[in-house]
Design a protein around this motif. Structure first.
Motif, PDB file in Angstrom:
ATOM      1  N   LYS A 123      11.836  -8.937  11.150  1.00  0.00           N
ATOM      2  CA  LYS A 123      10.833  -8.644  12.189  1.00  0.00           C
ATOM      3  C   LYS A 123      10.476  -7.165  12.194  1.00  0.00           C
ATOM      4  CE  LYS A 123      12.057 -12.280  15.443  1.00  0.00           C
ATOM      5  NZ  LYS A 123      12.806 -12.583  16.655  1.00  0.00           N
ATOM      6  N   ALA A 124      11.481  -6.313  12.031  1.00  0.00           N
ATOM      7  CA  ALA A 124      11.235  -4.856  12.018  1.00  0.00           C
ATOM      8  C   ALA A 124      10.311  -4.503  10.851  1.00  0.00           C
ATOM      9  CB  ALA A 124      12.556  -4.089  11.925  1.00  0.00           C
ATOM     10  N   CYS A 125      10.492  -5.182   9.735  1.00  0.00           N
ATOM     11  CA  CYS A 125       9.617  -4.930   8.570  1.00  0.00           C
ATOM     12  C   CYS A 125       8.208  -5.423   8.863  1.00  0.00           C
ATOM     13  CB  CYS A 125      10.165  -5.628   7.332  1.00  0.00           C
ATOM     14  SG  CYS A 125      11.693  -4.891   6.721  1.00  0.00           S
ATOM     15  N   GLU A 126       8.098  -6.612   9.440  1.00  0.00           N
ATOM     16  CA  GLU A 126       6.768  -7.158   9.757  1.00  0.00           C
ATOM     17  C   GLU A 126       5.989  -6.203  10.651  1.00  0.00           C
ATOM     18  OE1 GLU A 126       7.420 -11.022  11.536  1.00  0.00           O
ATOM     19  OE2 GLU A 126       8.341 -11.711   9.652  1.00  0.00           O
ATOM     20  N   LEU A 127       6.710  -5.524  11.547  1.00  0.00           N
ATOM     21  CA  LEU A 127       6.028  -4.603  12.473  1.00  0.00           C
ATOM     22  C   LEU A 127       5.866  -3.199  11.887  1.00  0.00           C
ATOM     23  CD1 LEU A 127       7.663  -5.817  15.788  1.00  0.00           C
ATOM     24  CD2 LEU A 127       5.300  -6.136  15.067  1.00  0.00           C
ATOM     25  N   GLY A 128       6.317  -3.017  10.666  1.00  0.00           N
ATOM     26  CA  GLY A 128       6.081  -1.739   9.975  1.00  0.00           C
ATOM     27  C   GLY A 128       7.054  -0.630  10.286  1.00  0.00           C
ATOM     28  N   PHE A 129       8.229  -0.984  10.853  1.00  0.00           N
ATOM     29  CA  PHE A 129       9.190   0.072  11.204  1.00  0.00           C
ATOM     30  C   PHE A 129      10.007   0.562  10.003  1.00  0.00           C
ATOM     31  CE2 PHE A 129       8.918  -1.940  15.539  1.00  0.00           C
ATOM     32  CZ  PHE A 129       8.386  -0.829  16.181  1.00  0.00           C
ATOM     33  N   ILE A 130      10.149  -0.284   8.978  1.00  0.00           N
ATOM     34  CA  ILE A 130      10.981   0.122   7.841  1.00  0.00           C
ATOM     35  C   ILE A 130      10.082   0.709   6.747  1.00  0.00           C
ATOM     36  CG2 ILE A 130      12.719  -0.625   6.138  1.00  0.00           C
ATOM     37  CD1 ILE A 130      13.635  -0.948   9.130  1.00  0.00           C
ATOM     38  N   GLY A 131      10.376   1.917   6.346  1.00  0.00           N
ATOM     39  CA  GLY A 131       9.563   2.587   5.322  1.00  0.00           C
ATOM     40  C   GLY A 131       8.234   3.080   5.862  1.00  0.00           C
ATOM     41  N   GLU A 177       0.682   4.530   2.402  1.00  0.00           N
ATOM     42  CA  GLU A 177       0.113   3.191   2.599  1.00  0.00           C
ATOM     43  C   GLU A 177       0.023   2.423   1.287  1.00  0.00           C
ATOM     44  OE1 GLU A 177      -3.473   3.388   4.919  1.00  0.00           O
ATOM     45  OE2 GLU A 177      -2.452   4.585   6.451  1.00  0.00           O
ATOM     46  N   ALA A 178      -0.231   3.143   0.184  1.00  0.00           N
ATOM     47  CA  ALA A 178      -0.361   2.477  -1.120  1.00  0.00           C
ATOM     48  C   ALA A 178       0.914   1.729  -1.503  1.00  0.00           C
ATOM     49  CB  ALA A 178      -0.671   3.518  -2.197  1.00  0.00           C
ATOM     50  N   TYR A 179       2.036   2.111  -0.928  1.00  0.00           N
ATOM     51  CA  TYR A 179       3.301   1.438  -1.256  1.00  0.00           C
ATOM     52  C   TYR A 179       3.843   0.675  -0.041  1.00  0.00           C
ATOM     53  CZ  TYR A 179       2.704   5.044  -4.765  1.00  0.00           C
ATOM     54  OH  TYR A 179       2.166   5.865  -5.723  1.00  0.00           O
ATOM     55  N   GLY A 180       2.963   0.270   0.847  1.00  0.00           N
ATOM     56  CA  GLY A 180       3.360  -0.585   1.966  1.00  0.00           C
ATOM     57  C   GLY A 180       3.773   0.142   3.226  1.00  0.00           C
ATOM     58  N   GLY A 181       3.809   1.470   3.193  1.00  0.00           N
ATOM     59  CA  GLY A 181       4.212   2.218   4.383  1.00  0.00           C
ATOM     60  C   GLY A 181       3.025   2.536   5.280  1.00  0.00           C
ATOM     61  N   GLN A 182       3.261   3.482   6.191  1.00  0.00           N
ATOM     62  CA  GLN A 182       2.177   3.858   7.108  1.00  0.00           C
ATOM     63  C   GLN A 182       1.739   5.301   6.888  1.00  0.00           C
ATOM     64  OE1 GLN A 182       2.430   2.538  11.159  1.00  0.00           O
ATOM     65  NE2 GLN A 182       4.198   1.270  10.698  1.00  0.00           N
ATOM     66  N   GLY A 183       2.259   5.905   5.845  1.00  0.00           N
ATOM     67  CA  GLY A 183       1.858   7.280   5.542  1.00  0.00           C
ATOM     68  C   GLY A 183       2.313   8.275   6.603  1.00  0.00           C
ATOM     69  N   LEU A 184       3.368   7.922   7.335  1.00  0.00           N
ATOM     70  CA  LEU A 184       3.859   8.830   8.382  1.00  0.00           C
ATOM     71  C   LEU A 184       4.962   9.721   7.826  1.00  0.00           C
ATOM     72  CD1 LEU A 184       3.814   6.201  11.236  1.00  0.00           C
ATOM     73  CD2 LEU A 184       2.315   8.192  11.068  1.00  0.00           C
ATOM     74  N   GLY A 185       5.478  10.583   8.689  1.00  0.00           N
ATOM     75  CA  GLY A 185       6.439  11.586   8.214  1.00  0.00           C
ATOM     76  C   GLY A 185       7.887  11.211   8.505  1.00  0.00           C
ATOM     77  N   ILE A 186       8.757  12.136   8.119  1.00  0.00           N
ATOM     78  CA  ILE A 186      10.187  11.979   8.362  1.00  0.00           C
ATOM     79  C   ILE A 186      10.478  12.089   9.864  1.00  0.00           C
ATOM     80  CG2 ILE A 186      12.440  13.082   7.886  1.00  0.00           C
ATOM     81  CD1 ILE A 186      11.076  11.452   5.597  1.00  0.00           C
ATOM     82  N   LEU A 215       8.767  -0.369  -4.088  1.00  0.00           N
ATOM     83  CA  LEU A 215       8.646   0.056  -2.679  1.00  0.00           C
ATOM     84  C   LEU A 215       8.004  -0.984  -1.749  1.00  0.00           C
ATOM     85  CD1 LEU A 215       7.834   3.867  -3.198  1.00  0.00           C
ATOM     86  CD2 LEU A 215      10.045   2.768  -2.758  1.00  0.00           C
ATOM     87  N   PRO A 216       6.882  -1.619  -2.128  1.00  0.00           N
ATOM     88  CA  PRO A 216       6.284  -2.569  -1.168  1.00  0.00           C
ATOM     89  C   PRO A 216       7.228  -3.694  -0.719  1.00  0.00           C
ATOM     90  CG  PRO A 216       4.692  -1.985  -2.857  1.00  0.00           C
ATOM     91  CD  PRO A 216       6.015  -1.428  -3.306  1.00  0.00           C
ATOM     92  N   PRO A 217       8.061  -4.280  -1.618  1.00  0.00           N
ATOM     93  CA  PRO A 217       8.977  -5.334  -1.129  1.00  0.00           C
ATOM     94  C   PRO A 217       9.954  -4.823  -0.064  1.00  0.00           C
ATOM     95  CG  PRO A 217       8.851  -5.366  -3.529  1.00  0.00           C
ATOM     96  CD  PRO A 217       8.158  -4.112  -3.086  1.00  0.00           C
ATOM     97  N   THR A 265       8.002   6.733 -11.402  1.00  0.00           N
ATOM     98  CA  THR A 265       6.664   6.576 -11.997  1.00  0.00           C
ATOM     99  C   THR A 265       5.818   5.735 -11.050  1.00  0.00           C
ATOM    100  OG1 THR A 265       7.294   4.517 -13.086  1.00  0.00           O
ATOM    101  CG2 THR A 265       7.644   6.561 -14.341  1.00  0.00           C
ATOM    102  N   GLU A 266       4.517   5.747 -11.278  1.00  0.00           N
ATOM    103  CA  GLU A 266       3.611   4.944 -10.467  1.00  0.00           C
ATOM    104  C   GLU A 266       4.025   3.465 -10.533  1.00  0.00           C
ATOM    105  OE1 GLU A 266       1.500   6.177  -8.433  1.00  0.00           O
ATOM    106  OE2 GLU A 266       0.647   4.243  -7.844  1.00  0.00           O
ATOM    107  N   ALA A 267       4.356   3.008 -11.736  1.00  0.00           N
ATOM    108  CA  ALA A 267       4.742   1.595 -11.908  1.00  0.00           C
ATOM    109  C   ALA A 267       6.008   1.283 -11.110  1.00  0.00           C
ATOM    110  CB  ALA A 267       4.963   1.304 -13.390  1.00  0.00           C
ATOM    111  N   GLN A 268       6.978   2.201 -11.114  1.00  0.00           N
ATOM    112  CA  GLN A 268       8.213   1.956 -10.347  1.00  0.00           C
ATOM    113  C   GLN A 268       7.918   1.900  -8.850  1.00  0.00           C
ATOM    114  OE1 GLN A 268      10.494   5.294 -11.726  1.00  0.00           O
ATOM    115  NE2 GLN A 268      11.421   4.157 -13.432  1.00  0.00           N
ATOM    116  N   LYS A 269       7.073   2.807  -8.382  1.00  0.00           N
ATOM    117  CA  LYS A 269       6.751   2.822  -6.944  1.00  0.00           C
ATOM    118  C   LYS A 269       6.069   1.520  -6.537  1.00  0.00           C
ATOM    119  CE  LYS A 269       5.863   7.695  -7.163  1.00  0.00           C
ATOM    120  NZ  LYS A 269       4.989   8.800  -6.874  1.00  0.00           N
TER     121      LYS A 269
END
Ligand SMILES: Cc1cc2nc3c(=O)[nH]c(=O)nc-3n(C[C@H](O)[C@H](O)[C@H](O)COP(=O)(O)OP(=O)(O)OC[C@H]3O[C@@H](n4cnc5c(N)ncnc54)[C@H](O)[C@@H]3O)c2cc1C
Length: 385
Positions: free
Chosen positions: A45-53, A58-67, A111-113, A103-107
């Motif tokens: 659920k935390a992942c569905e709501l975008g809290f993890i990562g 955004e290109a790798y599933g995150g929200q482009g936010l900071g530390i 990362l998205p999963p 590398t781009e391919a590794q990211k």
């Protein structure tokens, strides 16, 4: 100078708090703790709501936010429940090594999963004979044709029996002098022949996480699993620690705040000698000391995160945040148990679990002593050893 969080940061903090208050059930936490089980459905659920990562682009599933935004979420999760909070916030552990150096391919592959709740990551640095000192290692990854062949043992690896992939620090050039100049980080996927993860068994706290020994026996991985440049692995891991120690400081901060919240509520409720224990000045002073320490750790932790988000690497600042928040959290949780008296010793009242869970903050990602070495060496030059 501005000590205010932005509106967006406050919204994230509130959303994380509401999610944790709604989902981190106390009875469930006690059961998970008893069974040493990872809180899988809450993590999903935390992942569905975008809290993890959320700090991934955004290109790798995150929200482009900071530390800093990540630290706010970590703090709120750990404040609500030390066990669930730590387990959830370590589910993406070491993904930042791929994010910063891969590398781009590794990211795109790894990362998205993680952000979708389909994969868990791990970072394998510590070995049975090399803990604080990872300037030399026994694990080797020898190049043979188009592959690396990995042999060795890693220990204490968080998510060891749960993770889908591992960032493994190995010697690729065992002849390098000094040895740390011959290290690489290499991705190993679970199920690779010759790789085995074994749970280490009972531990003092953070029982909802897996802590495992990893063994590598002629594990073949393609050369493309190398992360970043060859021979830069040690430096990548040091840089990663400058980021991850802020997250550990935020875990410690949240756990301390959670223990404090419970102690304050209890002090206002519990009566002895015809008055609330909060009416004894000694209790008031305990609460004042606890709160002052928490706020001091918060300032250091947020400053370290804010600084990192400005693209500045400052090992002294992150070491101070991690060291201070870790010690402070153990002290605050200890005092919370004291305020609860005998009830504080009983698991149902939670504060003993917060205490057990927070002790690791002074050990993993570099012990308190190692943080002090980092701080001191930046003050007076290189420290011996
Ligand atoms: C629950 C748990 C989860 C962990 N997760 C991970 C993980 O995911 N990945 C990973 O790679 N590792 C992980 N670790 C390992 C952790 O980072 C190490 O335990 C830690 O770095 C200390 O190493 P060590 O245990 O070998 O202790 P040692 O290095 O043997 O240290 C023993 C004592 O000596 C002190 N000491 C050592 N060197 C110095 C020095 N130069 N100056 C002063 N004092 C010193 C230490 O501070 C400590 O008090 C985890 C550990 C635990 C317990």
């Amino acid at each position: 100078m501005d000590f205010e969080l932005t509106d967006e940061q406050r919204d994230i903090q509130r959303a994380a708090r509401e999610f944790a208050q709604g989902e981190f059930d106390r009875e469930l936490a006690l059961e998970l703790e008893r069974n040493h089980a990872f809180p899988k459905s809450i993590w999903k659920k935390a992942c569905e709501l975008g809290f993890i990562g959320l700090h991934f682009p955004e290109a790798y599933g995150g929200q482009g936010l900071g530390i800093l935004e990540n630290a706010l979420v970590v703090e709120e999760f750990c404040r609500q429940d030390s066990g669930i909070g730590v387990a959830l916030t370590l589910a993406d552990f070491s993904s930042e090594v791929i994010l910063r150096f891969g590398t781009e391919a590794q990211k795109r592959k790894y990362l998205p999963p993680i952000t979708r709740g389909e994969a868990i990551s791990a970072g394998a640095y510590t070995e049975p004979d090399h803990g604080s000192d990872i300037t030399r290692l026994s694990t080797t990854a020898i190049r043979k044709g188009e592959e690396f062949v990995i042999n060795g043992t890693k220990t204490f690896i968080t998510n060891g029996t749960l993770a889908d992939h591992f960032v493994v620090l190995c010697h690729t050039n065992p002849e390098a002098d000094p040895p740390y100049r011959g290290m690489c980080t290499i991705l190993v996927e679970k199920g690779t022949p010759g790789f085995q993860a074994t749970e280490l068994g009972d531990k003092m706290g953070i029982r909802m996480t897996s802590t495992a020994e990893l063994s590598f026996s002629d594990v073949h991985v393609p050369l493309e699993n190398l992360i970043g440049e060859e021979n830069r692995g040690f430096y990548q891991v040091l840089e990663f620690f400058d980021e991850s120690r802020i997250e550990i400081a935020a875990q410690a901060l949240g756990i301390a705040q959670g223990a404090f919240d419970r102690a304050l509520a209890y002090a206002k409720e519990r009566r002895q000698f015809g008055q609330r224990i909060a009416d004894f000045q000694v209790t008031q002073h305990k609460l004042a000391d606890m709160y002052t320490k928490i706020e001091t750790a918060r300032l250091l932790t947020y400053k370290a995160a804010w600084n990192f988000d400005r693209g500045r690497i400052d090992p002294r600042l992150t070491a101070m945040a991690k060291m201070y928040a870790g010690r402070m959290s153990v002290e605050v949780a200890d005092e919370a148990i004291q305020i609860f008296g005998g009830y504080g010793y009983i698991t149902e009242y939670e504060v003993e679990r917060f205490y057990r869970d927070t002790k690791i903050m002074e050990i993993y990602e570099g012990t308190r002593e190692i943080q002090k070495n980092t701080i001191a060496s930046s003050l007076i030059g290189k420290t011996k050893g």
